[in-house]
Write an enzyme that holds these catalytic residues in place. Structure first.
Site, PDB file in Angstrom:
ATOM      1  N   GLY A  22       0.812  -1.129   0.050  1.00 52.02           N
ATOM      2  CA  GLY A  22      -0.075  -0.109  -0.071  1.00 52.02           C
ATOM      3  C   GLY A  22       0.820   1.058  -0.063  1.00 52.02           C
ATOM      4  N   GLY A  23       0.365   2.134   0.521  1.00 48.08           N
ATOM      5  CA  GLY A  23       1.121   3.725   0.357  1.00 48.08           C
ATOM      6  C   GLY A  23       2.295   3.411   1.433  1.00 48.08           C
TER       7      GLY A  23
ATOM      8  N   GLY B  15      25.516  13.343 -28.125  1.00 53.46           N
ATOM      9  CA  GLY B  15      24.897  13.874 -26.930  1.00 53.46           C
ATOM     10  C   GLY B  15      25.344  13.305 -25.586  1.00 53.46           C
ATOM     11  N   ALA B  16      25.723  12.080 -25.782  1.00 52.20           N
ATOM     12  CA  ALA B  16      26.118  11.115 -24.528  1.00 52.20           C
ATOM     13  C   ALA B  16      27.634  11.529 -24.019  1.00 52.20           C
ATOM     14  CB  ALA B  16      26.297   9.666 -24.871  1.00 52.20           C
TER      15      ALA B  16
END
Ligand code: HXC
Length: 512
Positions: free
Chosen positions: A169-170, A402-403
């Site tokens: 759950g949370g 870009g790397a």
């Protein structure tokens, strides 16, 4: 008088029994330790000081007024780990399944407040059935009080979550906000909704282990940074992890003993294969360079990038390295996120960064584009650009496109950039480049394939080296591989008093 002293002793004994011997036996029969046994293993010499041992819940509904346990399902404590003050909470599954009540949450919050005020790490040993169902909203409020503190403490003191039982759950969001998660194989799981809800909603049949066990989260989701064979291994990993960290963001990580000697590592001259398309294991390079203690984080997730801690000449450093042995070391969504998170942690806590670069670029394709390689790749770019710790890059082979920029280039604030003679720093690989810039020449040629090969070679000779970048000062020095350790020790030593400040702002807006 004696009665009063006896009463205290009885209370302490009762608190130490948690939910009682039967439930302790049941815990053991599942192959799990009790909260108290875990704390004894974690703290130096098994010694810790407990806070709030006599706290009980205040609920009366659903028969809770008749069922109270001293400590209310969580032990909060402080003591030394590796000789340094650490705050730890350990949920006690023998008390209401370790479920979180208002009082239980209050104890954890108090511990976190103390950790913040006194600048020391917080470790959570999680083993809980979630919100105390009989308490309703006050339990949910308790969770939110913890999440809030986790967030405020982020970047102030290191926070580590070990998952040693259910976490559903949370409740999963407290560990998720902390810096590192460790899970124990076969006895722990984390999920937002369990197998029954999954079956109802998506009609998928899945076990708890498949859905949210240590292997699912260490391999598929990357939610956990470490998958540990058992609880003892998990606790050993928590201690080891802490050993690379400072106590808080104003502090520096402790150094370990180191005696200077011959720092040349001849084996490094023979690691890069003759053919640039052949893989090699970047871990071999890391092993040669560091003081023999690489502690890999996220080992089984996004393996095309390797991240982890080590010591270099006794100083704690964080390493980020492309891994040519997996997907040629390409950057994709998962590897960008993995590395970005690690860079952020190191920068929060003044741990210098060392980057080994061999990257052919970002992974192309619809899957990557539609899932957001643009914004996810930007996370890594942003994380490096914002990092003010000493930062050094070693380009071992490819630094394409870009790397090249993203992987801690000088342009985005790296302090030193070394390249091996085998480095290839270019916009793209030679074949792709030749196809584009010599397109007409190749098309006009009688033997197109031979022409392409010729042009590919021309591009390779021109750019597949570190010297164009060195001419511009983008590379500070081209070094023999065997000198790498020696050069890095000198450079990190030179940078040890580095002061760098970011522009004044409320906070940056990292591309989440
Ligand atoms: C109160 C709980 C409890 C809970 C377990 N117990 N979970 N008591 N609140 N949430 C108690 C049981 O009644 C039992 O008490 C003891 O703990 C051990 O539980 P068992 O079921 O016998 O153990 P086991 O078979 O190992 O199963 C463990 C379990 C299961 C898988 C965790 O107990 C379970 O499913 N519990 C409910 C989980 C849940 O739905 N929690 C709420 C999630 S929602 P006795 O007296 O017999 O020892 C949530 C929201 C958080 O947490 C939101 C935050 C924002």
């Amino acid at each position: 008088m004696t009665n009063k002293l006896d009463q205290l002793q009885q209370n302490i004994a009762q608190a130490k029994l948690g939910g009682g011997q039967k439930r302790i036996d049941s815990q053991h029969s599942k192959g799990k330790l009790t909260a108290r046994e875990r704390l004894h293993l974690l703290f130096d010499d098994g010694v810790f000081e407990e806070i709030g041992m006599l706290v009980t819940h205040r609920s009366v509904e659903f028969g809770l007024d008749r069922e109270k346990y001293l400590g209310d399902g969580v032990i909060t404590a402080y003591g030394n780990i590796n000789g340094r003050l650490t705050y730890v909470f350990a949920q006690d599954f023998t008390v209401f399944g370790g479920s979180l009540s208002e009082a239980h949450a209050g104890k954890i919050c108090r511990l976190m407040d103390l950790a913040m005020q006194n600048g020391a790490p917080v470790v959570g040993l999680n083993d809980s059935g979630g919100a105390r169902i009989q308490e309703g909203v006050v339990s949910l409020g308790g969770y939110a009080d913890i999440f809030y503190r986790n967030t405020l403490a982020s970047g102030v003191v290191p926070q580590i979550s070990a998952i040693m039982g259910p976490c559903a759950g949370g409740a999963v969001y407290s560990p998720a906000i902390t810096d590192f998660i460790l899970m124990v194989e076969n006895t722990s799981y984390m999920f937002v909704t369990g197998p029954n809800v999954v079956k109802t909603v998506t009609h998928e049949e899945v076990t708890s282990e498949e859905l949210g066990g240590a292997s699912a989260h260490s391999i598929k989701s990357g939610v956990t940074h470490f998958s540990c064979a058992n609880e003892i291994a998990c606790i050993a990993d928590v201690k080891r992890l802490l050993s690379y960290m400072p106590q808080n963001c104003e502090d520096t990580a402790p150094a370990v003993a180191y005696t200077a000697g011959n720092e040349l590592r001849p084996a490094l001259n023979n690691i890069i294969p003759p053919n640039a398309n052949q893989p090699y294991d970047m871990r071999e390079i890391i092993a040669q360079v560091v003081d023999n203690d690489f502690f890999e984080v996220h080992k089984n997730y996004a393996e095309n990038i390797v991240v982890g801690f080590a010591h270099l000449a006794g100083q704690s450093i964080g390493i980020v390295a492309n891994q040519p042995a997996v997907l040629a070391g390409v950057l994709d969504i998962h590897s960008s996120k993995k590395a970005a998170r690690f860079v952020r942690f190191c920068d929060c806590f003044n741990i210098p960064l060392l980057v080994f670069e061999d990257v052919p670029g970002f992974l192309p394709g619809t899957d990557q584009e539609w899932n957001g390689i643009i914004s996810n790749g930007a996370k890594l770019l942003f994380a490096f650009s914002e990092a003010t710790v000493p930062r050094i890059t070693v380009i071992t082979r490819k630094a394409y496109g870009g790397a090249y920029d993203v992987m801690n280039s000088k342009h985005i604030g790296a302090d030193m950039n070394f390249a091996w003679p085998t480095a290839e720093i270019a916009v793209m690989g030679a074949a792709g480049a030749a196809e584009i810039i010599f397109k007409n020449e190749i098309a006009a040629s009688a033997d197109k394939s031979a022409k392409l090969k010729e042009k590919e070679l021309e591009y390779t000779q021109h750019f597949a080296n570190p010297y164009r970048a060195a001419e511009r000062g983008y590379v500070d020095e081209v070094i023999m591989p065997d000198q790498t350790r020696q050069k890095l020790i000198a450079a990190f030593n030179m940078l040890k008093n580095k002061v760098a400040k970011l522009p004044r702002k409320k906070h940056a807006n990292i591309p989440l």
